[in-house]
Design a protein around this motif. Structure first.
Motif, PDB file in Angstrom:
ATOM      1  N   ASP A   1      -9.200  -2.496   6.883  1.00 36.49           N
ATOM      2  CA  ASP A   1      -8.545  -1.680   7.915  1.00 36.49           C
ATOM      3  C   ASP A   1      -7.128  -1.305   7.510  1.00 36.49           C
ATOM      4  OD1 ASP A   1     -10.727  -1.794   9.795  1.00 36.49           O
ATOM      5  OD2 ASP A   1     -10.142  -3.872  10.221  1.00 36.49           O
ATOM      6  N   LEU A   2      -6.448  -2.222   6.826  1.00 35.99           N
ATOM      7  CA  LEU A   2      -5.043  -2.011   6.482  1.00 35.99           C
ATOM      8  C   LEU A   2      -4.763  -2.542   5.086  1.00 35.99           C
ATOM      9  CD1 LEU A   2      -3.417  -3.342   9.785  1.00 35.99           C
ATOM     10  CD2 LEU A   2      -3.527  -0.938   9.087  1.00 35.99           C
ATOM     11  N   TYR A   3      -3.753  -1.968   4.481  1.00 41.48           N
ATOM     12  CA  TYR A   3      -3.205  -2.464   3.215  1.00 41.48           C
ATOM     13  C   TYR A   3      -1.895  -3.155   3.563  1.00 41.48           C
ATOM     14  CZ  TYR A   3      -1.762  -2.340  -1.703  1.00 41.48           C
ATOM     15  OH  TYR A   3      -1.368  -2.679  -2.980  1.00 41.48           O
ATOM     16  N   SER A   4      -1.790  -4.439   3.287  1.00 36.49           N
ATOM     17  CA  SER A   4      -0.684  -5.210   3.861  1.00 36.49           C
ATOM     18  C   SER A   4       0.634  -5.061   3.122  1.00 36.49           C
ATOM     19  CB  SER A   4      -1.056  -6.694   3.927  1.00 36.49           C
ATOM     20  OG  SER A   4      -1.172  -7.237   2.635  1.00 36.49           O
ATOM     21  N   ALA A   5       0.589  -4.748   1.834  1.00 35.27           N
ATOM     22  CA  ALA A   5       1.828  -4.771   1.056  1.00 35.27           C
ATOM     23  C   ALA A   5       1.959  -3.554   0.154  1.00 35.27           C
ATOM     24  CB  ALA A   5       1.905  -6.052   0.235  1.00 35.27           C
ATOM     25  N   PRO A   6       2.221  -2.375   0.718  1.00 39.17           N
ATOM     26  CA  PRO A   6       2.411  -1.183  -0.118  1.00 39.17           C
ATOM     27  C   PRO A   6       3.557  -1.391  -1.102  1.00 39.17           C
ATOM     28  CG  PRO A   6       2.227  -0.599   2.203  1.00 39.17           C
ATOM     29  CD  PRO A   6       2.370  -2.079   2.145  1.00 39.17           C
TER      30      PRO A   6
ATOM     31  N   GLY B   1       4.292 -13.460   4.757  1.00 38.06           N
ATOM     32  CA  GLY B   1       4.815 -13.639   6.110  1.00 38.06           C
ATOM     33  C   GLY B   1       4.150 -12.732   7.117  1.00 38.06           C
ATOM     34  N   ARG B   2       3.924 -11.494   6.742  1.00 37.52           N
ATOM     35  CA  ARG B   2       3.304 -10.535   7.669  1.00 37.52           C
ATOM     36  C   ARG B   2       1.873 -10.933   8.017  1.00 37.52           C
ATOM     37  NH1 ARG B   2       4.540  -5.831   3.618  1.00 37.52           N
ATOM     38  NH2 ARG B   2       6.182  -7.359   3.223  1.00 37.52           N
TER      39      ARG B   2
ATOM     40  N   THR C   1      12.074 -13.935   8.353  1.00 39.91           N
ATOM     41  CA  THR C   1      12.728 -13.794   7.051  1.00 39.91           C
ATOM     42  C   THR C   1      11.717 -13.081   6.156  1.00 39.91           C
ATOM     43  OG1 THR C   1      11.924 -16.000   6.476  1.00 39.91           O
ATOM     44  CG2 THR C   1      14.173 -15.836   7.304  1.00 39.91           C
ATOM     45  N   LEU C   2      11.586 -11.773   6.333  1.00 33.85           N
ATOM     46  CA  LEU C   2      10.402 -11.085   5.832  1.00 33.85           C
ATOM     47  C   LEU C   2      10.578 -10.431   4.472  1.00 33.85           C
ATOM     48  CD1 LEU C   2       7.597 -10.951   7.051  1.00 33.85           C
ATOM     49  CD2 LEU C   2       8.073  -8.625   7.785  1.00 33.85           C
TER      50      LEU C   2
END
Length: 483
Positions: free
Chosen positions: A414-419, A332-333, A357-358
């Motif tokens: 650039d980013l890690y989406s799901a720590p 979702g993100r 609904t994350l």
């Protein structure tokens, strides 16, 4: 279907509901605009002692061969709008088998009371069915002293209930029918040629050419390609511009990071955020609110196939930011990030709100009835939480903890989406914050996964989709200045 009309008087009715106030001294029968027979009023007075308790408590009196035959007393609490909303819902359920109802309102009832009561009655009457059968029509007459005084209140209640019903219908619809193209078609059909409303639908080729990598990645595993819907309400002269973004995953298997069966059963609701922002925008148009509203719905189906995106893939989002994801069930993100970045680059919003609904972490922290709200603005957070309270919904502000920002660090993107280090709802919000640019102090993220669905009928909620957020957004939009 339920139709409500206002009247200064009404003839003899079979089913009558009588609203009762309950101040500190206990419930009392108010003066009413309706001409209730003396014998019925006397019998009603004898039931007052049974009405102690919360707003929405009812007591029924059957009077065979007399008028009215079915008399219902309902407790409206102390008389505030929430009490009247509970009373309306209670009447709707208690009179479920009555197709013609008369509501005897107190002579001094406020417009806010009529709005609350009407909202409660209409929302509690909601039912979703895929059966090919005509809906029963129920007529409700609300007897008040001066109908013109309450016309606007009733119109607002109708518009709010209609928008909430739309969000519920969209969310309840099975995913065998509800793919991204179907959802986009529903929005186009709802707009029609209504003045001030416009809609644009981006299909896969345009999404690819413009760089919507998050939406395309999540939708890559499905035979039903993704869409990106942009709905605009732009009244003449409006200066304030609000952008609403809603997660629109029309079904979520988790992709390669596949969910267990029990985790998939209700995943038709994973587009509840998109349903709510679309419905709230159409509701703003129905009320002719003098504020510009744009709703963005990134739509995709997260399925498992040979073309699905993989754990460890690098996703290039709209605007160029890259994210590494090792969990395709945190999809979702990824679609929200594209929509938020697009809003910042092209729409110049004054305020930016996303509903999604994350995470399941939302329910762990706050239970089934309360959404998690994140914002760097005390004023904006308070305004939305206040609107939720007035609307009969619940939200709780959660921290954007600076200590967790380091969890978003990636060695290859650039980013890690799901720590996977805990605080799932918080880290999801922190990830989304990276895509709102300089609008951080005018952005709100709402994780409304848990309250988007009700396991049973209760108050204004029917079993199934709740349409959470529609009423909150419409209340809040109505408070914004035109200029």
């Amino acid at each position: 279907m339920t139709a409500i009309r206002l009247a200064a008087e009404s003839g003899a009715a079979r089913a009558v509901a009588l609203a009762v106030y309950a101040p500190d001294g206990g419930p009392v029968l108010p003066l009413i605009a309706y001409d209730l027979p003396e014998d019925a009023r006397a019998e009603a007075a004898e039931l007052l002692g049974d009405l102690d308790g919360d707003a929405g408590v009812t007591r029924a009196l059957r009077r065979p061969l007399r008028t009215p035959e079915h008399l219902l007393l309902v407790n409206a609490g102390s008389g505030d709008e929430s009490g009247w909303r509970a009373a309306g819902a209670a009447v709707s359920r208690a009179f479920a088998d009555e197709m013609s109802i008369t509501i005897a309102m107190p002579a001094d009832v406020s417009p806010e009371a009529v709005r609350g009561f009407s909202e409660g009655l209409l929302l509690a009457a909601y039912r979703f069915s895929m059966r090919d059968e005509p809906a029963a029509e129920r007529d409700v007459t609300v007897v008040v002293g001066d109908p013109e005084r309450y016309t606007e209140a009733l119109a607002t209640a109708r518009a709010t209930a209609d928008a909430t019903r739309l969000a519920r219908d969209l969310t309840n619809t099975p995913s065998s029918l509800k793919n991204p193209a179907w959802f986009a078609d529903q929005v186009v059909g709802a707009v029609g040629g209504r003045p001030g409303l416009s809609v644009t639908v981006r299909e896969p080729e345009q999404l690819a050419s413009e760089g919507f990598g998050g939406i395309l990645a999540v939708g890559a595993g499905s035979a039903s390609p993704p869409r990106f819907v942009e709905l605009s309400w732009h009244p003449e002269g409006a200066v304030t511009h609000v952008v609403l973004v809603g997660k629109g995953i029309t079904f979520d298997t988790g992709g390669i990071s596949i969910k267990p069966v029990d985790g998939m059963k209700l995943m038709r609701k994973d587009m509840g955020g998109a349903a709510s922002v679309i419905a709230a925008t159409l509701g703003a148009a129905a009320l002719d609110l003098p504020v510009r509203v744009t709703a963005l719905a990134p739509l995709a189906e997260n399925l498992l196939s040979g073309s699905a995106f993989r754990p460890g893939d690098i996703v290039r989002h709209y605007g160029g930011v890259t994210s590494e994801t090792t969990n395709s069930d945190a999809e979702g993100r990824l679609v929200l990030a594209d929509a938020l970045a697009y809003a910042i680059e092209h729409l110049s919003p004054d305020l930016l709100i996303d509903l999604a609904t994350l995470t399941g972490a939302n329910a762990v922290a706050l239970g089934k009835r309360t959404a998690a709200l994140y914002s760097e603005s005390d004023e904006l957070a308070a305004a939305l939480i206040g609107a939720a309270e007035e609307a009969g919904e619940q939200a709780w502000r959660m921290p954007l903890a600076a200590d967790y920002v380091e969890y978003l660090g990636s060695d290859v993107a650039d980013l890690y989406s799901a720590p996977d280090r805990g605080a799932g709802s918080v880290t999801a919000a922190l990830f989304l914050r990276e895509f709102v640019g300089d609008l951080r102090d005018r952005w709100v993220h709402v994780d409304m996964s848990a309250p988007s669905w009700s396991d049973s009928a209760d108050g204004v909620l029917a079993k199934g989709a709740t349409g959470w957020g529609v009423r909150t957004l419409m209340r809040w939009l109505a408070t914004l200045p035109a200029a």
